[in-house]
Design an enzyme around this catalytic site. Structure first.
Site, PDB file in Angstrom:
ATOM      1  N   TYR A   1      -2.423  -0.945  10.502  1.00 50.39           N
ATOM      2  CA  TYR A   1      -2.330  -1.125   9.046  1.00 50.39           C
ATOM      3  C   TYR A   1      -0.994  -0.599   8.522  1.00 50.39           C
ATOM      4  O   TYR A   1      -0.316  -1.268   7.743  1.00 50.39           O
ATOM      5  CB  TYR A   1      -3.503  -0.382   8.392  1.00 50.39           C
ATOM      6  CG  TYR A   1      -3.670  -0.614   6.912  1.00 50.39           C
ATOM      7  CD1 TYR A   1      -4.405  -1.694   6.436  1.00 50.39           C
ATOM      8  CD2 TYR A   1      -3.118   0.259   5.975  1.00 50.39           C
ATOM      9  CE1 TYR A   1      -4.584  -1.904   5.078  1.00 50.39           C
ATOM     10  CE2 TYR A   1      -3.295   0.064   4.606  1.00 50.39           C
ATOM     11  CZ  TYR A   1      -4.032  -1.011   4.173  1.00 50.39           C
ATOM     12  OH  TYR A   1      -4.203  -1.215   2.819  1.00 50.39           O
TER      13      TYR A   1
ATOM     14  N   SER B   1       0.862  -1.186   0.000  1.00 53.53           N
ATOM     15  CA  SER B   1       0.000   0.000   0.000  1.00 53.53           C
ATOM     16  C   SER B   1       0.893   1.229   0.000  1.00 53.53           C
ATOM     17  O   SER B   1       2.061   1.152   0.408  1.00 53.53           O
ATOM     18  CB  SER B   1      -0.846   0.001   1.281  1.00 53.53           C
ATOM     19  OG  SER B   1      -1.427   1.260   1.512  1.00 53.53           O
TER      20      SER B   1
HETATM   21  P1  NAD Z   1     -11.494  -6.152  -0.135  1.00 55.25           P
HETATM   22  O1  NAD Z   1     -12.122  -5.992   1.211  1.00 55.25           O
HETATM   23  O2  NAD Z   1     -12.289  -5.871  -1.352  1.00 55.25           O
HETATM   24  O3  NAD Z   1     -10.898  -7.632  -0.266  1.00 55.25           O
HETATM   25  C1  NAD Z   1     -10.196  -8.238   0.783  1.00 55.25           C
HETATM   26  C2  NAD Z   1     -10.127  -9.717   0.522  1.00 55.25           C
HETATM   27  O4  NAD Z   1      -9.447 -10.341   1.618  1.00 55.25           O
HETATM   28  C3  NAD Z   1     -11.517 -10.394   0.442  1.00 55.25           C
HETATM   29  O5  NAD Z   1     -11.459 -11.416  -0.506  1.00 55.25           O
HETATM   30  C4  NAD Z   1     -11.688 -10.952   1.849  1.00 55.25           C
HETATM   31  O6  NAD Z   1     -12.583 -12.062   1.914  1.00 55.25           O
HETATM   32  C5  NAD Z   1     -10.256 -11.372   2.126  1.00 55.25           C
HETATM   33  N1  NAD Z   1      -9.989 -11.566   3.542  1.00 55.25           N
HETATM   34  C6  NAD Z   1     -10.192 -10.692   4.560  1.00 55.25           C
HETATM   35  N2  NAD Z   1      -9.842 -11.275   5.720  1.00 55.25           N
HETATM   36  C7  NAD Z   1      -9.408 -12.519   5.421  1.00 55.25           C
HETATM   37  C8  NAD Z   1      -8.922 -13.601   6.193  1.00 55.25           C
HETATM   38  N3  NAD Z   1      -8.824 -13.530   7.526  1.00 55.25           N
HETATM   39  N4  NAD Z   1      -8.570 -14.741   5.553  1.00 55.25           N
HETATM   40  C9  NAD Z   1      -8.700 -14.832   4.197  1.00 55.25           C
HETATM   41  N5  NAD Z   1      -9.144 -13.847   3.422  1.00 55.25           N
HETATM   42  C10 NAD Z   1      -9.503 -12.712   4.030  1.00 55.25           C
HETATM   43  O7  NAD Z   1     -10.190  -5.254  -0.096  1.00 55.25           O
HETATM   44  P2  NAD Z   1      -9.178  -4.719  -1.223  1.00 55.25           P
HETATM   45  O8  NAD Z   1      -9.267  -3.240  -1.219  1.00 55.25           O
HETATM   46  O9  NAD Z   1      -9.313  -5.459  -2.501  1.00 55.25           O
HETATM   47  O10 NAD Z   1      -7.801  -5.076  -0.505  1.00 55.25           O
HETATM   48  C11 NAD Z   1      -6.915  -6.073  -0.953  1.00 55.25           C
HETATM   49  C12 NAD Z   1      -5.513  -5.731  -0.510  1.00 55.25           C
HETATM   50  O11 NAD Z   1      -5.144  -4.475  -1.096  1.00 55.25           O
HETATM   51  C13 NAD Z   1      -5.332  -5.560   1.004  1.00 55.25           C
HETATM   52  O12 NAD Z   1      -4.105  -6.123   1.405  1.00 55.25           O
HETATM   53  C14 NAD Z   1      -5.324  -4.052   1.170  1.00 55.25           C
HETATM   54  O13 NAD Z   1      -4.627  -3.662   2.327  1.00 55.25           O
HETATM   55  C15 NAD Z   1      -4.620  -3.632  -0.101  1.00 55.25           C
HETATM   56  N6  NAD Z   1      -4.815  -2.225  -0.480  1.00 55.25           N
HETATM   57  C16 NAD Z   1      -6.054  -1.750  -0.760  1.00 55.25           C
HETATM   58  C17 NAD Z   1      -6.189  -0.417  -1.120  1.00 55.25           C
HETATM   59  C18 NAD Z   1      -7.516   0.192  -1.441  1.00 55.25           C
HETATM   60  O14 NAD Z   1      -7.577   1.425  -1.556  1.00 55.25           O
HETATM   61  N7  NAD Z   1      -8.567  -0.585  -1.615  1.00 55.25           N
HETATM   62  C19 NAD Z   1      -5.070   0.406  -1.183  1.00 55.25           C
HETATM   63  C20 NAD Z   1      -3.826  -0.113  -0.894  1.00 55.25           C
HETATM   64  C21 NAD Z   1      -3.718  -1.444  -0.546  1.00 55.25           C
END
Ligand code: NAD
Length: 255
Positions: free
Chosen positions: A150, A137
């Site tokens: 985080y 991130s």
């Molecule tokens: P999201 O909530 O859409 O997806 C998260 C996924 O992780 C889902 O499939 C959920 O079921 C799974 N998950 C959550 N807890 C879990 C567990 N205990 N065991 C197994 N699976 C689990 O979120 P996203 O935005 O797609 O995030 C994905 C990654 O991207 C994360 O690591 C997040 O920190 C990172 N990220 C997101 C953003 C953003 O702006 N959305 C920015 C930077 C980084």
């Protein structure tokens, strides 16, 4: 198709960024294991669409991660492309931060990548080929208030990425992280109410003055943009890219 004959595992791929990466890898011929929580019927539909197998391992639980990795090796083959993507968020001032939320964020956003990686690397070394892609991130490089766990976990994954990259550099394995800015996914949508509370703001103020305030492009990154970068890292042309933290943040961390 660049991933014909390869096995890919994407953690947290029932939603958002992970789902987009899983789709991109499947479209290039990877045999895929997806992971994450969600509505069983929706997950089944996704598996059918991608020709994927789903494992519901909880990334907070090392024993379940171990079982998932073994199942993947048995049913599809050892993992060639490992995408550590599962992640959760909690927004709160540090003095009110619930310790169990801290533990969960460190376990899911950081330690799970250690467990999948330690279990995937031996077979990658044997094959002299592997790709490990960690979804970090912008918060792996800079901080924001109220996101102590985080930001700690994401800085941690960036350091872990560099370390494993050095350890595997002569084994045909690359290890990188992708660091998105704000991407419009359920993870971002879910933190709006807590941020409204923590900062005493309206939804619109949170969107414009918090989320996109630091993103100079003034638009959310898309999941497809991130998936395209992940796919590039799987190509042979990317074999010298290792140990890097690739920002895709609309200029956020350039400031
Ligand atoms: P999201 O909530 O859409 O997806 C998260 C996924 O992780 C889902 O499939 C959920 O079921 C799974 N998950 C959550 N807890 C879990 C567990 N205990 N065991 C197994 N699976 C689990 O979120 P996203 O935005 O797609 O995030 C994905 C990654 O991207 C994360 O690591 C997040 O920190 C990172 N990220 C997101 C953003 C953003 O702006 N959305 C920015 C930077 C980084």
């Amino acid at each position: 198709m660049i991933l014909e004959g390869k096995v890919a595992l994407v953690t947290g791929s029932t939603s958002g960024i992970g789902l987009a990466i899983a789709k991109a890898l499947a479209a290039e011929g990877a045999r895929l294991m997806i992971n994450g929580f969600g509505d069983p019927a929706e997950i089944e539909r996704e598996c059918a669409e991608l020709g994927a197998v789903h494992d519901g391992a909880d990334m907070a639980k090392p024993a379940e991660i171990e079982t998932m990795m073994k199942r993947c090796a048995d049913e599809l083959g050892p993992v060639d492309v490992l995408v550590n993507n599962a992640g959760i968020q909690h927004v709160s001032p540090v003095e009110d931060f619930p310790p169990e939320k801290w533990d969960a964020i460190i376990a899911i956003n950081l330690s799970s990548a250690f467990h999948t990686t330690r279990l995937a690397v031996p077979a990658m070394k044997q094959k002299q080929w592997g790709r490990i892609i960690n979804t970090a991130s912008a918060h792996s490089l800079v901080a924001s208030p109220f996101k102590s766990a985080y930001v700690a976990a994401k800085h941690g994954i960036a350091g872990f990425t560099k370390t494993v990259a050095l350890e595997t550099a002569t084994s045909g394995i690359t290890v990188n992280c992708i660091s998105p800015g704000y991407v419009w996914t359920p993870l971002v949508e879910k933190q709006i109410p807590d941020t409204m509370k923590a900062r005493n703001m309206t939804r619109e103020q949170v969107m414009n003055d918090v989320l996109l305030a630091g993103q100079p492009t003034k638009r959310f990154v898309t999941t497809e943009e991130i998936a395209a970068l992940a796919l590039f890292l799987c190509r042979e042309e990317a074999k010298s890219i290792t140990g890097t933290n690739l920002s895709m943040d609309g200029g956020w961390t350039a400031q």
